[in-house]
Design a protein around this motif. Structure first.
Motif, PDB file in Angstrom:
ATOM      1  N   ASP A   1       0.783  -1.201  -0.066  1.00 45.69           N
ATOM      2  CA  ASP A   1       0.146  -0.100  -0.044  1.00 45.69           C
ATOM      3  C   ASP A   1       1.064   1.417   0.091  1.00 45.69           C
ATOM      4  O   ASP A   1       1.972   1.014   0.449  1.00 45.69           O
ATOM      5  N   LEU A   2       0.445   2.337  -0.453  1.00 48.01           N
ATOM      6  CA  LEU A   2       1.268   3.429  -0.673  1.00 48.01           C
ATOM      7  C   LEU A   2       1.263   4.255   0.483  1.00 48.01           C
ATOM      8  O   LEU A   2       2.389   4.872   0.612  1.00 48.01           O
ATOM      9  N   GLU A   3       0.623   4.203   1.539  1.00 48.56           N
ATOM     10  CA  GLU A   3       0.832   4.474   3.019  1.00 48.56           C
ATOM     11  C   GLU A   3       2.170   4.121   3.561  1.00 48.56           C
ATOM     12  O   GLU A   3       2.829   4.840   3.952  1.00 48.56           O
ATOM     13  N   SER A   4       2.187   2.806   3.523  1.00 42.63           N
ATOM     14  CA  SER A   4       3.458   2.033   3.828  1.00 42.63           C
ATOM     15  C   SER A   4       4.858   2.756   3.277  1.00 42.63           C
ATOM     16  O   SER A   4       5.672   2.983   3.966  1.00 42.63           O
ATOM     17  N   ALA A   5       4.513   2.756   2.196  1.00 47.06           N
ATOM     18  CA  ALA A   5       5.491   3.387   1.180  1.00 47.06           C
ATOM     19  C   ALA A   5       6.204   4.785   1.657  1.00 47.06           C
ATOM     20  O   ALA A   5       7.178   4.962   1.931  1.00 47.06           O
ATOM     21  N   GLU A   6       5.099   5.489   1.898  1.00 49.13           N
ATOM     22  CA  GLU A   6       5.380   7.035   2.224  1.00 49.13           C
ATOM     23  C   GLU A   6       6.101   6.875   3.694  1.00 49.13           C
ATOM     24  O   GLU A   6       6.926   7.740   3.923  1.00 49.13           O
ATOM     25  N   TRP A   7       5.621   6.071   4.537  1.00 46.26           N
ATOM     26  CA  TRP A   7       6.184   6.137   5.804  1.00 46.26           C
ATOM     27  C   TRP A   7       7.362   5.365   5.791  1.00 46.26           C
ATOM     28  O   TRP A   7       8.345   6.037   6.282  1.00 46.26           O
ATOM     29  N   HIS A   8       7.731   4.400   4.919  1.00 45.76           N
ATOM     30  CA  HIS A   8       9.155   4.049   4.686  1.00 45.76           C
ATOM     31  C   HIS A   8      10.153   5.208   4.585  1.00 45.76           C
ATOM     32  O   HIS A   8      11.124   5.329   5.048  1.00 45.76           O
ATOM     33  N   VAL A   9       9.530   5.804   3.451  1.00 41.99           N
ATOM     34  CA  VAL A   9      10.318   6.963   2.924  1.00 41.99           C
ATOM     35  C   VAL A   9      10.560   8.013   4.034  1.00 41.99           C
ATOM     36  O   VAL A   9      11.912   8.569   4.142  1.00 41.99           O
ATOM     37  N   PHE A  10       9.605   8.447   4.571  1.00 43.14           N
ATOM     38  CA  PHE A  10       9.671   9.432   5.679  1.00 43.14           C
ATOM     39  C   PHE A  10      10.596   9.203   6.770  1.00 43.14           C
ATOM     40  O   PHE A  10      11.430   9.835   7.116  1.00 43.14           O
ATOM     41  N   LYS A  11      10.741   7.874   6.986  1.00 42.03           N
ATOM     42  CA  LYS A  11      11.535   7.429   8.007  1.00 42.03           C
ATOM     43  C   LYS A  11      12.944   7.629   7.723  1.00 42.03           C
ATOM     44  O   LYS A  11      13.836   8.285   8.463  1.00 42.03           O
ATOM     45  N   LEU A  12      13.045   7.167   6.512  1.00 47.34           N
ATOM     46  CA  LEU A  12      14.509   7.263   5.914  1.00 47.34           C
ATOM     47  C   LEU A  12      15.102   8.767   6.017  1.00 47.34           C
ATOM     48  O   LEU A  12      16.105   9.076   6.192  1.00 47.34           O
ATOM     49  N   ARG A  13      14.252   9.680   5.451  1.00 51.50           N
ATOM     50  CA  ARG A  13      14.190  10.908   5.339  1.00 51.50           C
ATOM     51  C   ARG A  13      14.575  11.614   6.626  1.00 51.50           C
ATOM     52  O   ARG A  13      15.541  12.618   6.802  1.00 51.50           O
ATOM     53  N   TRP A  14      13.789  11.201   7.599  1.00 50.62           N
ATOM     54  CA  TRP A  14      13.848  11.712   9.138  1.00 50.62           C
ATOM     55  C   TRP A  14      15.164  11.602   9.512  1.00 50.62           C
ATOM     56  O   TRP A  14      15.924  12.259  10.312  1.00 50.62           O
ATOM     57  N   LYS A  15      15.633   9.984   9.303  1.00 52.71           N
ATOM     58  CA  LYS A  15      17.156   9.773  10.073  1.00 52.71           C
ATOM     59  C   LYS A  15      17.803  10.578   9.276  1.00 52.71           C
ATOM     60  O   LYS A  15      18.906  10.943  10.027  1.00 52.71           O
ATOM     61  N   ALA A  16      17.878  10.844   8.119  1.00 51.78           N
ATOM     62  CA  ALA A  16      18.948  11.699   7.531  1.00 51.78           C
ATOM     63  C   ALA A  16      18.949  13.262   8.009  1.00 51.78           C
ATOM     64  O   ALA A  16      19.944  13.595   7.893  1.00 51.78           O
ATOM     65  N   MET A  17      17.445  13.658   7.861  1.00 51.33           N
ATOM     66  CA  MET A  17      17.477  15.029   8.414  1.00 51.33           C
ATOM     67  C   MET A  17      17.947  15.129   9.988  1.00 51.33           C
ATOM     68  O   MET A  17      18.703  16.142  10.152  1.00 51.33           O
ATOM     69  N   PHE A  18      17.394  14.501  10.623  1.00 50.55           N
ATOM     70  CA  PHE A  18      17.452  14.751  12.161  1.00 50.55           C
ATOM     71  C   PHE A  18      18.464  13.639  12.880  1.00 50.55           C
ATOM     72  O   PHE A  18      18.542  13.780  14.153  1.00 50.55           O
ATOM     73  N   GLY A  19      18.950  12.535  12.223  1.00 50.75           N
ATOM     74  CA  GLY A  19      19.713  11.547  13.030  1.00 50.75           C
ATOM     75  C   GLY A  19      18.910  10.448  13.679  1.00 50.75           C
ATOM     76  O   GLY A  19      19.517   9.888  14.474  1.00 50.75           O
ATOM     77  N   GLU A  20      17.613  10.590  13.736  1.00 55.51           N
ATOM     78  CA  GLU A  20      16.753  10.025  14.791  1.00 55.51           C
ATOM     79  C   GLU A  20      15.801   8.847  13.957  1.00 55.51           C
ATOM     80  O   GLU A  20      15.563   8.842  13.072  1.00 55.51           O
ATOM     81  N   ASP A  21      16.031   7.680  14.737  1.00 59.15           N
ATOM     82  CA  ASP A  21      15.316   6.581  14.150  1.00 59.15           C
ATOM     83  C   ASP A  21      13.843   6.717  14.925  1.00 59.15           C
ATOM     84  O   ASP A  21      13.465   6.708  15.944  1.00 59.15           O
ATOM     85  N   LEU A  22      12.952   6.363  13.685  1.00 56.39           N
ATOM     86  CA  LEU A  22      11.638   6.521  14.385  1.00 56.39           C
ATOM     87  C   LEU A  22      10.978   5.207  14.351  1.00 56.39           C
ATOM     88  O   LEU A  22       9.640   5.179  14.937  1.00 56.39           O
ATOM     89  N   GLY A  23      11.786   4.332  14.530  1.00 59.23           N
ATOM     90  CA  GLY A  23      11.302   2.734  14.772  1.00 59.23           C
ATOM     91  C   GLY A  23      10.502   1.987  13.676  1.00 59.23           C
ATOM     92  O   GLY A  23      10.519   2.618  12.581  1.00 59.23           O
ATOM     93  N   ASP A  24      10.267   0.792  14.096  1.00 57.57           N
ATOM     94  CA  ASP A  24       9.615   0.071  12.842  1.00 57.57           C
ATOM     95  C   ASP A  24       8.184  -0.015  12.378  1.00 57.57           C
ATOM     96  O   ASP A  24       7.976  -0.406  11.381  1.00 57.57           O
ATOM     97  N   ASP A  25       7.496   0.601  13.426  1.00 55.46           N
ATOM     98  CA  ASP A  25       6.174   0.443  13.065  1.00 55.46           C
ATOM     99  C   ASP A  25       5.699   1.863  12.829  1.00 55.46           C
ATOM    100  O   ASP A  25       6.227   2.920  12.691  1.00 55.46           O
TER     101      ASP A  25
END
Lengths: 742, 409
Positions: free
Chosen positions: B385-409
C-alpha cells in the motif's frame, strides 16, 4: 525461507524493468470507420514483434477497479512481424537543398543569438558541396569558427573567440577557393545589458587546388549527414537565427536572402531573392519569436513581422519521428465507434507491451447514438512525453506523494530522442511549444498513472457498463470540422481533463450549445488553455503560456502563436473564460488526497433536485473512489459569477476539506503576502447546472477525480446515480426551459 | 470462546505442580526461596547487553539497596526501574535477569532492577521504600544523566510496587514517572474477583486464595488489623483517585487468578483519564515473564509488551506521528515545512516507487546521479500500500535530516 533464487520471479522483475522495446505511433488519433490508419513501428535490434488490434473498454488499473477489458479485434495486421529498428533524429534545423549559385567563392551571413553555449561545438550553418566538401560555421563557449572540410579532413579553420550568449551578433563566413582563404567576421549589436564589443575578423589560408563548391546545399542549425534515405542531423544549435544572406563573394550582392518573418505558420523558409532558394524546417524550431528588430511596440508577428524575423532552434526539438510506415489498417465500415489500440510486444515477450491508442468514429453521416464522448486528443498531445513527472525535482512536492513510475515512464530517461511535451523546457531553458503525437508517446495508454486516457477510459467503461449507446468524437475532428463534428449528438460527455482547447474547438462547443446541445463536463481544469493545431501539421499542438509564473512561461511578447498569430494562454485571460461554457473555472490542484461533495440548499429546488433522484436527501456524493478515495480532487474548478459563470447557474453540490497542497496553488498568486499559505479563498469543487436558453443545458462536476468514482460498488453509487440522472435527462429531446428571470 | 492454556505453559505448570510438596503458605520461606523452580532453563537465554553493572543505591531510610543496571547500548537512554515479583517474599534480581535484559534490548531503555528487601523479614514499607529510593536516585541523575523519560515497572508483587511508586510520585511531586508497566500486578486485596473465583482454586496456577492471603500478610501483617490496607503505597487500588497518574501498560494474562484485579485497575485508570494500554495474552498464565525459556508464547507476548514500552519511552515527534496517521491530506504547518524540505530533494538520489503489480505492489526505487538519471530499483523493499511506502521513505528521510530513528512500526 530458502536461499534458492526464484528464477521465475527474477525473470519477471528483469522484464518489468526493461522498457518496451517495440514502439510505435499512428498517423492520426481519430479515424472514421471505413477509412485507413497507418502505423509506424520500430523494434529494438530489429527483433520480431507481435501486433494485435484491441478495443479498449476499460483501463488496466489492477484490483482496485473494473477488470482490464482489452477486447481483441480481428485485423489483418494481427500476428508476428519482422521487426525493423527505426531511429529518431531529434533536433531542429533548416535545409535549403540548393543548388546554391556559388562555385569558387561564397559569403554567408546571419544574425545569431546563441541561447546555450557549451564546450562542444554546435553548427550554425553548413554549406555542403555536391562533392561532399563542407564549410561549417560552428559555435562553442570558447570559439566561433569556420572549418573547411574535404573528405572529412579539416583543410582550414578560421576561429574567433566565442559569441556572447543571448546577444545578437551578425556573423559572416566567407570562402574564396581562388585566394585560398576562409574567414569569419563578427559584429555584435550594441544592446543594453551587454558590454560593447569591437568587431572581429580572422582568416585562414589553405591550398585550394583540390576543392570545388558546385551544387552545394545549405543547412542552418545542424550538420547533416546522409544515410541514403534520411538526413541525419548532428551538432544541433541552440539559439536563434535571423536573416541569413548568401553572396557569391565577401562584400558581394546577395544572391539569396531568407526572410524568416515570412510564412511563420509554415515549415518553410522563403528566399526573397530571384532564385527562389526556399528551404524547409525540420522538427519544428520555434517561429514567431522575437528577433534582432524587436521593438516592444507590438505583441504579435501579424502586426509587426519584422520584429519576429527570428527562428529559435533547439537540439531537443522534435516534430515527427518520421519513420517508414509499417502497416496500414483499413478500418471496417462496421467497426463500432470506440477507443482502440495497436498493442505491440516483442515476439519473445522480453519487454512490456506498448500501446498505440486511437479512436474510431462512425462513417460520415452514420452516427449511431445521441451521445458522444469527446476524446481530448489535444490535451493528450500537449502532455505527450511529459518529462516533468519523471524528472522534475518538484514533482513529488507538487503531488504530495512519491512519484510512481513504470518502465514505460523510464523510456523518457532512456530515450531522450522521444522528445518532450509542452510541460517541459529545452536545454536552454526555453519552453517546449510544439508537441507532436507522431512519435512514440509514453503517457497515452490504458496503463500506468490514472490520468488522462487511463482515467478517461473509466468514463468510457461506465457508459458501456450502464448500457448507453455512444460514439466517440475527438478534439482533432472538432478542430478540423467545427460544430459539424458535434452536430449529430444531443449530449456531449467530456473526459476527465479536457484542458487544452483550440479556437476552432471552443467555437464548436459554443455553437453546439447555441444549437440546443447539452454538455456534461465530467472533469476538472477543462477548457482552460488555448492550444493551436497547425493546419499542415495536425499531429502537433502549439501551446504557449504567457504570463504564467512557472517553468514554461513565454514572454508576453511571444504570446501570439506561430500557427495563427492569435493570443495564447489561459482562455480566461483572452476573455473566453471556461466559466462561461461550463459554469465553473479552474482554481487549484493537489494530487495527494480527494474529498467528496455535499448538496447545497439550492439543490433542493425542483429545477435541479432531479439530479439527485434516488439518493437519500442528505447523502454525500463521492466519498469513495479509485483516485485517492474521493470524487472531488486532483484538479478542481469553482463556480464564480465574477469570472464568467452564468448568473442563473446553480451550484448543486460542493466539496470541502481539501489538503494544504490545494491551498498552495491558489496562494502562489499571493505569495508576497505574509502567511500566504493560509489562503482565505474557499477551496472547493462546485457541481453546477444551468440551462443554456437554447433548449439545452450544461452540467459540470469540476473535478478530475469524478471519473475514478463511477465504477465503485458495481456502478451502484452516488456518483454513478448523479451522472446517470443527468445523462438520462440530457439525452431526452424534451427542451430545457430557460428559468424565469428573477 | 475462551482460549485454552498454552501447551508449553501447561506443561511447565504441571511439572511444578508435580514437584510441589504442598500449598505454598505451608512451606518454610527459606525452602521456597531455594526451590530452584525458576531456573535458567525456565527463564531462558539472557540477551547480550552493552553493559551490566551491579551497584548499591542509598536507601530511603534503611540500608543501601542492591541494583543491577542493564544498558543495551551506549547513550543516555530512557530508564525503566524494575521490581521483580514473588509475593514480596520470594525471588530476586537474578530471577528477573532474562526478563530485564529483554525489556532493555527490545524497548531500548536502560533497566534498573531493584533487589528490594523481602517480607516477612522486612514488611511494608521496606520493599516500597527501596523501589522508591532507587527510582528517585535514577530521576536525580544517579546513572549519570537525568532520563528524558522514566518508567516504573514490575511483575506481580513488583507490579504492585511500581503502581505504588507511580501514585506516590504523583502526590509528592518528588519526580515524574512517565510510564507504569504493570505485568499481572496485585493492586487490590480482593479474593472475590471472577478470575480468582474460577482460577484461584486450581493449585497449578499457584495463586490460591490461601497463597494470596499469605503473601499479602507477609508484606502487610494481619490483614484484618493492618493499617496499611488503605495505604496506596501498599494497595494501589486504595488510592483516593487515580487521576493524574502516569500512563500505564497493564498486562493481564488469561490464566491468572489476578487477571480481573489488574484489569479492573486498568479500567479505573482509564476512567480517571489516564492513558492505558491493556494487553491480554489470553493463553498465558500468571508469571509468564519468568517463563521466557520454557514457554515460547511468553516471548512473543512479551515482545508485544516491549514494543509498546519502546513506543511510550521513545515517543515519536508529534509531526512524525501525524504523518504516520495521515500521510495524504491536510497537514499541520510544522509537518508541511518538514515535508516540503524532504520532498525538495534533488533528483539525484531521490526515491520513487516502481510499479511491480498495478495498484497492488510497489518497489522502492531511486534515481542515480547520472545525467539523465538512471532509475535503480531495490526489489527487497516492496510495499502493498502507498501509505506504508510513504512512511518508509519518511523514516529514511527523517533519519537523514535529524539522525533519529523513528522505529519499525
Amino acid at each position: 525461507m530458502t536461499d534458492t533464487i526464484d528464477t521465475t520471479e527474477t525473470a519477471r522483475q528483469e522484464r518489468l524493468l526493461r522498457s518496451p522495446s517495440v514502439l510505435g505511433y499512428a498517423d492520426v488519433r481519430s479515424v472514421r470507420a471505413g477509412e485507413a490508419i497507418t502505423f509506424f513501428v520500430s523494434s529494438a535490434d530489429g527483433a520480431d514483434f507481435d501486433a494485435r488490434l484491441v478495443r479498449l473498454k476499460s483501463p488496466a488499473i489492477g484490483p482496485i477497479g473494473p477488470a482490464f477489458r482489452e477486447v481483441a479485434v480481428d485485423a489483418p495486421l494481427d500476428g508476428s512481424h519482422a521487426g525493423v529498428h527505426q531511429p529518431i533524429h531529434i533536433g531542429s534545423y533548416a535545409h535549403v537543398a540548393g543548388p546554391l549559385p556559388v562555385e569558387r567563392a561564397l559569403s554567408l551571413s546571419a544574425l545569431v543569438f546563441p541561447t546555450l553555449l557549451e564546450p562542444s561545438a554546435r553548427t550554425i550553418a553548413e554549406v555542403r558541396s555536391a562533392s561532399g566538401a563542407r564549410l561549417v560555421l560552428r559555435s562553442s563557449i570558447d570559439s566561433l569558427a569556420a572549418d573547411l572540410i574535404d573528405s572529412d579532413v579539416v583543410v582550414a579553420t578560421a576561429a574567433l573567440p566565442g559569441l556572447t550568449e543571448r546577444a545578437w551578433t551578425e556573423v559572416t563566413v566567407s570562402l574564396d577557393l581562388d585566394a585560398g582563404t576562409v574567414s569569419v567576421h563578427t559584429h555584435q549589436f550594441s544592446a543594453v545589458g551587454h558590454l560593447p564589443l569591437a568587431d572581429r575578423g580572422v582568416s585562414a589560408a589553405f591550398d585550394a587546388s583540390i576543392l570545388a563548391f558546385a551544387g552545394a546545399s545549405l543547412t542552418f542549425a545542424a550538420s547533416l549527414c546522409d544515410d541514403g534515405s534520411h538526413h541525419l542531423p548532428s551538432t544541433c544549435f541552440n539559439g536563434k537565427l535571423e536573416s541569413p544572406r548568401l553572396a557569391r563573394s565577401a562584400g558581394g550582392a546577395a544572391v539569396a536572402s531568407w526572410d524568416f518573418s515570412l510564412d511563420i505558420p509554415s515549415a518553410h523558409i522563403r528566399d526573397t531573392g530571384d532564385l527562389g532558394l526556399h528551404g524547409v524546417l525540420v522538427n519544428m524550431p520555434t517561429r514567431g519569436t522575437r528577433g534582432a528588430g524587436w521593438t516592444g511596440d507590438h505583441l504579435t508577428w501579424m502586426v509587426d513581422p519584422a520584429g519576429y524575423a527570428a527562428i529559435h532552434f533547439h537540439d531537443t526539438d522534435l516534430a515527427d519521428a518520421a519513420w517508414s510506415p509499417t502497416f496500414t489498417y483499413d478500418v471496417p465500415a462496421d467497426l463500432p465507434s470506440g477507443c482502440y489500440a495497436l498493442r505491440l510486444q516483442p515476439s519473445d515477450d522480453s519487454t512490456p507491451e506498448f500501446y498505440v491508442p486511437f479512436f474510431v468514429r462512425p462513417a460520415v453521416g452514420a452516427p449511431t447514438a445521441d451521445i458522444a464522448f469527446v476524446a481530448p486528443t489535444t490535451t493528450y498531445a500537449a502532455y505527450a512525453n511529459m518529462h516533468l513527472r519523471v524528472t522534475a525535482q518538484f514533482n513529488e512536492l507538487a503531488h504530495g506523494r512519491l512519484t510512481v513510475l513504470d518502465s514505460t515512464d523510464f523510456l523518457l530517461l532512456r530515450m531522450p530522442e522521444l522528445g518532450k511535451s509542452t510541460y517541459d523546457v529545452h536545454r536552454d531553458g526555453s519552453p517546449v511549444i510544439y508537441s507532436s503525437m507522431n512519435r512514440p508517446v509514453t503517457n497515452f495508454r490504458p496503463t500506468g498513472r490514472m490520468y488522462k486516457l487511463c482515467l478517461d477510459l473509466m468514463i468510457i467503461d461506465w457508459l458501456d457498463a450502464m448500457g448507453y449507446e455512444f460514439d466517440i468524437v475527438s478534439d482533432d475532428d472538432i478542430d478540423l470540422e467545427g460544430v459539424s463534428a458535434l452536430a449529430p449528438y444531443r449530449v456531449l460527455v467530456t473526459a476527465s481533463h479536457p484542458e487544452y482547447i483550440s479556437r476552432h474547438q471552443l467555437d464548436a462547443f459554443e455553437a453546439h450549445l447555441e444549437g440546443g446541445g447539452r454538455l456534461m463536463y465530467l472533469g476538472g481544469n477543462g477548457f482552460y488553455s488555448a492550444a493551436e493545431i497547425p493546419p499542415d501539421r495536425r499531429d502537433v499542438v502549439e501551446v504557449r503560456r504567457p504570463g504564467q509564473d512557472n517553468l514554461w512561461r513565454v514572454n508576453h511578447a511571444e504570446a501570439a502563436t506561430s500557427t495563427s498569430g492569435l493570443p495564447s494562454g489561459m482562455w480566461r485571460n483572452i476573455g473566453r473564460s471556461e466559466n462561461a461554457l461550463t459554469g465553473v473555472g479552474f482554481i487549484t490542484q493537489g494530487f495527494d488526497a480527494c474529498t467528496f461533495y455535499e448538496r447545497s440548499e439550492a439543490s433542493r429546488d425542483e429545477r435541479v433536485s432531479w439530479i439527485f433522484d434516488g439518493l437519500a436527501p442528505d447523502a454525500v456524493i463521492g466519498d469513495f473512489g479509485i483516485l485517492q478515495g474521493g470524487a472531488a480532487g486532483y484538479e478542481i474548478d469553482r463556480h464564480d459569477v465574477t469570472k464568467g459563470s452564468p448568473p442563473h447557474s446553480v451550484v448543486v453540490a460542493s466539496s470541502s476539506g481539501h489538503s494544504n497542497l490545494y491551498d498552495l496553488m491558489v496562494s502562489s498568486i499571493l505569495d508576497t503576502l505574509p502567511d500566504a499559505k493560509r489562503t482565505r479563498d474557499p477551496i472547493r469543487a462546485d457541481m453546477v447546472f444551468f440551462e443554456t436558453g437554447h433548449e439545452g443545458a450544461v452540467f459540470s462536476v469540476g473535478s478530475i477525480a469524478w471519473a475514478g468514482s463511477l465504477s465503485h460498488h458495481g456502478y451502484d453509487n452516488s456518483v454513478s446515480t448523479v451522472t446517470k440522472n443527468v445523462l438520462d435527462r440530457f439525452a431526452q429531446a424534451t427542451p430545457f426551459a430557460a428559468p424565469e428571470r428573477a | 470462546m475462551a482460549a485454552s492454556l498454552d501447551a508449553d505453559a501447561a506443561h511447565l505448570l504441571g511439572t511444578w505442580a508435580a514437584a510441589a510438596v504442598g500449598p505454598v503458605e505451608e512451606q518454610p520461606v527459606e525452602q521456597l526461596r531455594n526451590s530452584g523452580l525458576i531456573n535458567a532453563q525456565v527463564t531462558g537465554e539472557p540477551a547480550p547487553m552493552h553493559q551490566v553493572v551491579d551497584l548499591h543505591v542509598a536507601g530511603e531510610a534503611g540500608p543501601d539497596v542492591p541494583v543491577r543496571v542493564y544498558r543495551p547500548s551506549e547513550g543516555e537512554l530512557p530508564v525503566v526501574v524494575y521490581a521483580h515479583g514473588g509475593g514480596w517474599t520470594l525471588l530476586s534480581i537474578d530471577a528477573a535477569d532474562t526478563l530485564c535484559r529483554q525489556i532493555a534490548v527490545d524497548a531500548q531503555c536502560v533497566v534498573v532492577s531493584v533487589g528490594y528487601r523481602l517480607a516477612p523479614e522486612h514488611p511494608f514499607p521496606a520493599a516500597f521504600d527501596d523501589v522508591w529510593a532507587v527510582t528517585a536516585w535514577v530521576a536525580d541523575g544517579g546513572l549519570g544523566w537525568r532520563p528524558t523519560r522514566l518508567a516504573v515497572a514490575g511483575d506481580s508483587a513488583g507490579g504492585n510496587l511500581a503502581a505504588g511508586v507511580a501514585l506516590e510520585s504523583r502526590d509528592t511531586g518528588r519526580f515524574t514517572v512517565d510510564l507504569q508497566l504493570l505485568l499481572y500486578p496485585a493492586t487490590d486485596i480482593d479474593l472475590q474477583t471472577p478470575s480468582m473465583l474460577t482460577l484461584g482454586p486450581e493449585p497449578r496456577f499457584r495463586l490460591t486464595p490461601g497463597a494470596m492471603v499469605w503473601f499479602w500478610s507477609n508484606y502487610l501483617g494481619d490483614l484484618d488489623t493492618s493499617v496499611h490496607t488503605t495505604d496506596q503505597r501498599a494497595v494501589p487500588a486504595a488510592a483516593t483517585t487515580l487521576s493524574g497518574v502516569a500512563a500505564a501498560i497493564v498486562v493481564t494474562p488469561g490464566f491468572d487468578p489476578l487477571k480481573d484485579d489488574g484489569k479492573r485497575y486498568a479500567e479505573q485508570l482509564a476512567a480517571a483519564g489516564v492513558h492505558v494500554e491493556l494487553v491480554e495474552p489470553e493463553t498465558l498464565p500468571h508469571g509468564f515473564g519468568m517463563m521466557l525459556g520454557a514457554v515460547p508464547a511468553a516471548r512473543s507476548a512479551l515482545a508485544d509488551v516491549t514494543t509498546r514500552v519502546r513506543r511510550a519511552m521513545h515517543p515519536r515527534p508529534a509531526i512524525a506521528d501525524e504523518f504516520r496517521r495521515t500521510p495524504f491530506g491536510r497537514h499541520s504547518a510544522e509537518l508541511q515545512l518538514v515535508l516540503h524540505e524532504m520532498r525538495s530533494e534533488p533528483i539525484a538520489g531521490k526515491p520513487f516507487l516502481f510499479i511491480s503489480e498495478t495498484n497492488q505492489e510497489w518497489v522502492l526505487g531511486r534515481y542515480s546521479d547520472d545525467v539523465p538519471p538512471v532509475p535503480v530499483v531495490d526489489w527487497s523493499t516492496r510495499f502493498t500500500d502507498l501509505e506504508s511506502a510513504e512512511w518508509h521513505v519518511f523514516k529514511l528521510r527523517w533519519k537523514a535530516m535529524f539522525g533519529e530513528d523513528l522505529g519499525d512500526d
